[in-house]
Design a protein around this motif. Structure first.
Motif, PDB file in Angstrom:
ATOM      1  N   HIS A  43       0.884  -1.270  -0.006  1.00 11.39           N
ATOM      2  CA  HIS A  43      -0.056   0.054   0.141  1.00 11.39           C
ATOM      3  C   HIS A  43       0.929   1.432  -0.081  1.00 11.39           C
ATOM      4  CE1 HIS A  43      -4.279  -1.379   1.488  1.00 11.39           C
ATOM      5  NE2 HIS A  43      -3.570  -2.272   0.994  1.00 11.39           N
ATOM      6  N   LYS A  59       2.138   6.039  -2.069  1.00  8.76           N
ATOM      7  CA  LYS A  59       1.937   7.083  -1.499  1.00  8.76           C
ATOM      8  C   LYS A  59       2.866   8.196  -2.149  1.00  8.76           C
ATOM      9  CE  LYS A  59      -1.278   6.185   1.232  1.00  8.76           C
ATOM     10  NZ  LYS A  59      -2.724   6.859   1.125  1.00  8.76           N
ATOM     11  N   ILE A  85       6.929  13.009  -6.357  1.00  4.90           N
ATOM     12  CA  ILE A  85       5.444  13.001  -6.646  1.00  4.90           C
ATOM     13  C   ILE A  85       5.038  12.780  -5.078  1.00  4.90           C
ATOM     14  CG2 ILE A  85       3.637  11.376  -7.529  1.00  4.90           C
ATOM     15  CD1 ILE A  85       6.134  12.270  -9.541  1.00  4.90           C
ATOM     16  N   ASN A 107      -2.433  14.308  -2.900  1.00  6.43           N
ATOM     17  CA  ASN A 107      -3.254  13.204  -2.587  1.00  6.43           C
ATOM     18  C   ASN A 107      -3.367  12.383  -3.950  1.00  6.43           C
ATOM     19  OD1 ASN A 107      -5.453  11.362  -1.924  1.00  6.43           O
ATOM     20  ND2 ASN A 107      -5.097  12.498  -0.009  1.00  6.43           N
ATOM     21  N   ASN A 108      -2.787  11.177  -3.717  1.00  3.11           N
ATOM     22  CA  ASN A 108      -3.085   9.912  -4.904  1.00  3.11           C
ATOM     23  C   ASN A 108      -2.435  10.624  -6.242  1.00  3.11           C
ATOM     24  OD1 ASN A 108      -4.375   8.118  -3.207  1.00  3.11           O
ATOM     25  ND2 ASN A 108      -6.316   9.049  -3.514  1.00  3.11           N
ATOM     26  N   GLU A 109      -1.245  11.495  -6.070  1.00  2.00           N
ATOM     27  CA  GLU A 109      -0.800  11.906  -7.369  1.00  2.00           C
ATOM     28  C   GLU A 109      -0.288  10.802  -8.154  1.00  2.00           C
ATOM     29  OE1 GLU A 109       2.567  15.003  -7.111  1.00  2.00           O
ATOM     30  OE2 GLU A 109       1.930  15.664  -9.083  1.00  2.00           O
ATOM     31  N   GLU A 126       1.435   9.444   5.076  1.00  2.00           N
ATOM     32  CA  GLU A 126       0.154   8.984   5.472  1.00  2.00           C
ATOM     33  C   GLU A 126       0.091   7.640   6.062  1.00  2.00           C
ATOM     34  OE1 GLU A 126      -3.102  10.823   2.686  1.00  2.00           O
ATOM     35  OE2 GLU A 126      -1.612   9.881   1.388  1.00  2.00           O
ATOM     36  N   ARG A 155      10.466  15.702 -13.479  1.00  2.00           N
ATOM     37  CA  ARG A 155       8.952  15.519 -13.465  1.00  2.00           C
ATOM     38  C   ARG A 155       8.500  14.809 -14.587  1.00  2.00           C
ATOM     39  NH1 ARG A 155       5.875  16.274  -8.848  1.00  2.00           N
ATOM     40  NH2 ARG A 155       3.921  15.936 -10.444  1.00  2.00           N
ATOM     41  N   PHE A 157      -8.719   5.935  -7.344  1.00  2.00           N
ATOM     42  CA  PHE A 157      -7.940   6.632  -6.526  1.00  2.00           C
ATOM     43  C   PHE A 157      -7.776   8.002  -7.007  1.00  2.00           C
ATOM     44  CE2 PHE A 157      -6.912   2.504  -5.059  1.00  2.00           C
ATOM     45  CZ  PHE A 157      -6.572   2.624  -3.582  1.00  2.00           C
ATOM     46  N   THR A 158      -8.167   8.378  -8.267  1.00  2.00           N
ATOM     47  CA  THR A 158      -8.143   9.859  -8.768  1.00  2.00           C
ATOM     48  C   THR A 158      -9.465  10.486  -8.376  1.00  2.00           C
ATOM     49  OG1 THR A 158      -8.816   9.305 -10.783  1.00  2.00           O
ATOM     50  CG2 THR A 158      -6.517   9.392 -10.503  1.00  2.00           C
ATOM     51  N   LYS A 163     -10.257   9.971  -2.245  1.00  6.02           N
ATOM     52  CA  LYS A 163      -9.220  10.687  -1.586  1.00  6.02           C
ATOM     53  C   LYS A 163      -9.854  10.814  -0.172  1.00  6.02           C
ATOM     54  CE  LYS A 163      -7.763  15.444  -1.417  1.00  6.02           C
ATOM     55  NZ  LYS A 163      -7.863  15.634  -0.112  1.00  6.02           N
ATOM     56  N   ARG A 218     -11.121   7.372   2.026  1.00  8.29           N
ATOM     57  CA  ARG A 218     -10.115   6.213   2.222  1.00  8.29           C
ATOM     58  C   ARG A 218      -8.728   7.020   2.485  1.00  8.29           C
ATOM     59  NH1 ARG A 218      -7.468   0.972  -0.866  1.00  8.29           N
ATOM     60  NH2 ARG A 218      -5.463   1.754  -0.448  1.00  8.29           N
ATOM     61  N   SER A 219      -8.284   7.863   1.655  1.00  5.05           N
ATOM     62  CA  SER A 219      -6.784   8.372   1.779  1.00  5.05           C
ATOM     63  C   SER A 219      -6.683   9.395   2.928  1.00  5.05           C
ATOM     64  CB  SER A 219      -6.388   8.939   0.383  1.00  5.05           C
ATOM     65  OG  SER A 219      -6.454   7.974  -0.631  1.00  5.05           O
ATOM     66  N   ASP A 220      -7.613  10.359   3.101  1.00  7.38           N
ATOM     67  CA  ASP A 220      -7.456  11.058   4.237  1.00  7.38           C
ATOM     68  C   ASP A 220      -7.840  10.576   5.375  1.00  7.38           C
ATOM     69  OD1 ASP A 220      -6.670  13.175   2.061  1.00  7.38           O
ATOM     70  OD2 ASP A 220      -8.679  14.327   2.148  1.00  7.38           O
TER      71      ASP A 220
END
Lengths: 589, 492
Positions: free
Chosen positions: A80, A84, A89, A161-163, A214, B28, B315-316, B321, B324-326
């Motif tokens: 997981h 991140k 990134i 987030n989730n970039e 995270e 990048r 996930f986008t 976001k 789940r992620s936050d």
């Protein structure tokens, strides 16, 4: 549904093994270009130009088998964390984040002191249940948790987030995901053919500069994943314990998703140490299948993946072998599920020379023309659905299993006896030429079917390379072709010993299915009957039931007609209960 | 032969991005420069021919592997099941292939197919179905003969019929075993109503009422020249396959009796919160949404892109976001908005969370839906979403089998092939105003149904750190569990 961070890819390993049989090696040959970079990373390339896409993936030769006690679940949790982001990134200011993460780890270390004390208190019996439950939280922990929350919020200011996902998605990549099993951790994506360089950029960046941001909220996500996959599933929680019973010394006994105590305590430093040990390029194989030029791919691999430094020390070897099982073992589970049985034996690891005979043996038993269906469905009506045989070979050990759901009225003993009778037959008589030919024909066709999808071919190459060698896809066909009826009989005798059996029987949980006579009633009458009968079955004093019976007799005359049937049933059940109590068979609830 | 059966199909021009190996690695990934891909949709008309009895055939050769696939698609399915015989399509589907055919008993047919290593399968779906064959090209003739027997002379042998019934009954017994199956069943009932064909589910009584004759008639009535379309792909000889198809499928008679129209849902659910209690789980399942729209809806593409940003994009997307992620509240949080061709789909957001945080996660999701209706999505979100749809589009046509299957289903369902030709342009034309307008006018929080399955007492108690309450979303109605065999409410 997104598979992301699935706790186990045992599913597709099993799928591969089922189709992993080929009758003619020369026909279904996959032309693979194999390259090893200077840092030890292996690259497997298969060009196919029929669709402008590339299936791209890499596999770390690590899974839950490599975990030690106290950090079970780390291989999967780590997987997981690989989404991140990196130093570039997923962040607007990595330096600022670094500072916050150092503070977070310090708070976490202080919390760990509290948790250590709580574990001790729990051992003494001063604390009940999970030490991470809110009710067990100490004042100091509450304070630290508050601090942690503030730091997480501060870090969120810098997180994009989730970039990692977003960059791929924006360029038309799909199926970005990863999976962990006991032996492997695989990361994969499907990219447009003109964007292969993006894959090299992104994957080399996370192998070089991954940042486990995270961390603590992602750990909560994994806890939810465990609740979803195991704890809230009617049978998964028992299957997990059956696995635990089955495996002895070899470290396949703990679940890939991890024990709850461990998942909730893993910290970022442990994850970093895990990465340093197991994610060195010399422990990784990458594969590309699709529309690209191998020459260009090799140049890109050197440029991007080649910059990752080789690991300092090789990952520790798995030394512990499975201890021989001395006596048969049995587990009985009562759950919300149809009754079933399974019987499992220890078998052989993936690379073992007996695997081919076991593959053929499994195929002889399976399917609608297989022996289990013929015996248990056509000749005797013992099974519901299709009885099955399964051979799963992992990197360090293997298992063989037969099982079935039971037809109505069939006992677990009857079904087990029928399954075992088929096993005994394999031990005492050679399989027929026709059966052998049929299995080999099927596997010839499957040897082509399994090559049709680029994505699936990529998975097979990667997984085979961890379990043994990728060239299994090309070498196994001839080996299968060479299997004889004697070989099948020999392996049946060698591996299906009586004392090596492990039984799992599922019984349906009482009350999960409604009493058919109550079900036949309707409306208020049904509700009344159900409640009263439940009460009656809990009464242990015959006098109390007698009293109830006389009350019902008195009521009966005045009750409306739609209640008469319900009252009759209650009387019937009350009398049954009385009889049972008189015989002393009444059970205390 | 009026027309060449097989034409060169994929017109694919691929220009590889030129990469200089010794160039610097950019800071990048956005700095990477890519070559272009020019890819065109295969021409459906060029792949289409007709057999002499009028059956359309889409055929596309791919000689990479010595396998060939033939699929017979037909109109009709579950919606045709008479009231009182629920389960008929499932049983017909199962016994069609497994019940023997022509001169062969069930186990003889199984054995023949297995020995040829042929995969012959049937599928009777909601509104369409298929019978399909995959076999080594060298064995095509033999396998095709068996396929024709299954199509035209299935035996529906009694023992296999009884077995199919029993398997269905055994499956029904597990209806309340896990929360996911309870959720799926109740969700569909709440959205489409009990009478809609998707919700007419088998019961013990309806399964008992089915005869093998009915099952056989149900299946075979669909196989007629005016009701089927054939898709062929793989390694075949063009001239030989034409002859083979004429000799087999080309002989099927026409009946010219059109099937009844597919029913449309007629149900106005009462908005609010519906709860089903299952005590022995520690995670609740939550779904919320309302009935959706059909393919070809004027707002389809704006809703498609908007939903991708809301919760469809994984996930986008915003839901993943935040939830789940936050917050770490769920393993997954999604929204879906499908556009079926023949009846309206649903708009549905869903997640699973530990009991105590279900209400809070639901509130977060509600807020996100509200934001989609109040403010324009960002240009970045739009770009990611549109690019994703446009760039991954060729994947749908990545094999000959997929291509002919899409075109056959287009014709079967009355979906124009142009749908695919215009698809990328229509996605690209969606802007932030269109998404906002579509969400304002077509997504209705006040009409939403909220379904909660799990340990309701714990779920309703909530969590001390996360203030939220399901009563915020409307009146709470307790739904009974249903008896798995009768589907009658279980009275407690």
């Amino acid at each position: 549904m997104n598979l992301r961070r699935m706790s186990t890819v045992a599913g597709f390993v099993a799928l591969i093994l089922l189709t992993g049989l080929v009758a003619d090696a020369n026909e279904a040959n996959v032309p693979v270009t194999e390259v090893t970079l200077d840092n030890g990373m292996k690259l497997l390339l298969v060009e196919r130009h029929d669709s402008p896409r590339v299936a791209a993936g890499w596999i770390a030769h690590v899974g839950s088998v490599n975990e030690e006690s106290g950090v079970t679940g780390i291989a999967h949790l780590f997987e997981h964390m690989m989404f991140k982001g990196t130093e570039t990134i997923g962040t607007t200011d990595f330096e600022a984040e670094m500072e916050i993460m150092a503070e977070l780890d310090a708070v976490r270390a202080e919390m760990e002191i509290e948790y250590t004390a709580l574990r001790e208190a729990k051992r003494r019996g001063d604390v009940q249940g999970n030490i991470y439950l809110p009710e067990n939280q100490t004042p100091r922990l509450a304070e630290l948790r508050e601090k942690m929350k503030k730091l997480q919020e501060a870090q969120r200011e810098y997180i994009v987030n989730n970039e990692y996902d977003k960059i791929y998605t924006n360029q038309g990549a799909t199926s970005l995901n990863a999976g962990t099993s006991s032996d492997i951790t695989v990361y994969f994506v499907d990219v447009p053919a003109n964007k292969l360089e993006l894959w090299f950029w992104m994957e080399s960046d996370r192998l070089l500069n991954a940042v486990f941001r995270e961390f603590y909220s992602e750990r909560d996500v994994v806890r939810e994943e465990r609740r979803m996959r195991v704890e809230s599933d009617p049978t998964a929680k028992y299957d997990e314990q059956f696995d635990f019973m089955f495996w002895g010394s070899v470290p396949y006994h703990h679940p890939t998703i991890g024990w709850p105590s461990d998942v909730e305590s893993i910290n970022r430093a442990q994850a970093q140490a895990f990465f340093d040990t197991f994610y060195a390029p010399n422990n990784i194989t990458a594969a590309l299948v699709g529309d690209f030029s191998s020459e260009e791919a090799i140049e890109l691999a050197k440029k991007y993946l080649g910059r990752i430094p080789a690991g300092q020390t090789p990952p520790p070897e798995i030394i512990t072998e499975e201890i021989e099982q001395l006596q048969e073992r049995r587990m009985t589970a009562t759950a919300d599920t149809n009754p079933s049985v399974k019987i499992r034996w220890h078998a052989v690891p993936f690379v073992h020379q007996d695997r081919y005979a076991l593959d053929v043996l499994t195929a002889v038993l399976n399917g609608r023309t297989g022996r289990l269906y013929k015996a248990m469905v056509e000749e005797q009506t013992l099974a519901t659905g299709q009885p099955y045989a399964g051979f799963d070979s992992f990197k360090y050990a293997g298992q063989f299993e037969v099982g079935t759901d039971l037809a109505d009225g069939v006992t677990h003993e009857q079904a087990e006896a029928a399954l075992l009778a088929e096993i005994e037959k394999l031990k005492s008589e050679p399989v027929s030429e026709r059966e052998l030919a049929k299995v080999k024909n099927k596997e010839l066709a499957n040897s082509f079917r399994r090559l049709q999808s680029n994505f699936y071919l990529m998975f097979q190459l990667l997984i085979y390379d961890v379990l043994g060698n990728w060239d299994f896809i090309n070498t196994s066909p001839a080996k299968i072709q060479a299997v004889t009826a004697d070989d099948v009989m020999r392996v049946a005798n060698k591996y299906f010993r009586d004392e090596g059996r492990n039984f799992l029987s599922y019984f349906r949980k009482e009350g999960a299915e409604e009493d058919p006579e109550i079900a036949a009633l309707s409306g208020q009458a049904k509700s009344m009957a159900k409640q009263t009968i439940t009460q009656i079955n809990q009464i242990t004093d015959p006098a109390e039931i007698q009293g109830l019976l006389s009350q019902i007799e008195a009521m009966k005359g005045q009750a409306p007609p739609e209640f008469q049937g319900a009252l009759d049933l209650i009387v019937e059940r009350a009398q049954e209960r009385l009889a049972a109590l008189a015989e002393g068979t009444g059970e205390e609830e | 032969m009026r027309r060449q059966l097989i034409l060169t199909a994929i017109c694919l021009v691929f220009t590889a991005g030129f990469i200089a190996a010794d160039s610097e690695i950019p800071q990048r990934p956005e700095e990477l420069v890519y070559g272009s891909i020019e890819w065109n949709i295969p021409d459906a008309d060029a792949l289409r021919t007709e057999l002499s009895n009028g059956i359309p055939v889409y055929a596309m050769r791919d000689g990479q592997f010595p396998l060939v696939s033939i699929a017979v698609y037909f109109r009709g399915g579950r919606y045709l099941v008479p009231v009182g015989q629920e389960g008929l399509h499932t049983i017909a589907d199962e016994v069609w292939r497994t019940g023997g055919a022509g001169e062969l008993t069930a186990s003889e047919l199984d054995e023949e197919l297995d020995f040829l290593a042929a995969i012959l399968s049937t599928n009777i779906g909601d509104v369409t179905g298929s019978v399909s064959l995959n076999v080594l090209s060298k064995d095509l003739e033999a396998a095709m003969a068996l396929m024709m027997d299954v199509l035209t002379k299935p035996r529906f042998q009694e023992d296999r019929f009884a077995k199919a019934k029993d398997d269905l009954i055994q499956g029904m017994k597990t209806r309340n075993d896990n929360t996911a199956s309870i959720e799926g069943r109740e969700w569909s009932r709440l959205i489409y109503g009990d009478e809609f064909f998707l919700n007419r589910l088998p019961t013990q009584a309806s399964v008992d009422a089915i005869t093998s004759r009915q099952a056989k008639d149900f299946a075979t009535s669909l196989i007629r020249a005016d009701n089927i379309i054939v898709a062929v792909s793989g390694d075949f000889d063009e001239a030989a396959i034409k002859v083979l198809l004429e000799r087999t499928i080309g002989t099927l008679p026409k009946l010219d009796a059109p099937l009844p129209a597919i029913p449309q849902p007629d149900h106005n659910p009462e908005p609010g919160v519906y709860v089903v209690n299952k005590e022995d789980v520690n995670q609740g399942r939550v779904s919320y949404g309302h009935i959706g729209y059909r393919l070809g809806d004027p707002d389809q593409f704006a809703l498609l892109v908007g939903n991708d940003i809301l919760g469809g994009g994984g996930f986008t997307a915003r839901m993943m976001k935040t939830i789940r992620s936050d917050e770490g509240l769920a393993y997954g949080a999604y929204s879906s908005l499908g556009f079926p061709t023949t009846y309206p789909g649903t708009f549905r957001a869903s997640f699973q969370s530990k009991s105590s945080t279900c209400a809070y996660a639901a509130k977060l999701g509600y807020d996100i839906i509200g934001e989609m209706r109040a403010d324009k999505v960002t240009e970045e979100e739009l770009t990611v979403s549109r690019n994703q749809f446009v760039e991954t589009f060729p994947k749908s046509f990545s094999s000959a089998a997929q291509t002919v299957s899409i075109f056959a289903l287009d014709e079967l369902l009355g979906r124009p092939h142009d749908y695919w030709v215009d698809y990328r342009d229509k996605v690209s034309a969606v802007d932030a105003d269109a998404v906002l307008e579509a969400f304002k006018t077509r997504i209705h929080p006040e009409k939403m149904i909220v379904l909660v399955v799990g340990n309701i007492a714990e779920i309703m108690t909530g969590h001390p750190d996360h203030e939220a309450d399901f009563t915020e979303f409307g009146p709470v109605t307790k739904l009974p569990l249903r008896d798995p065999m009768t589907l009658e409410p279980i009275v407690e």
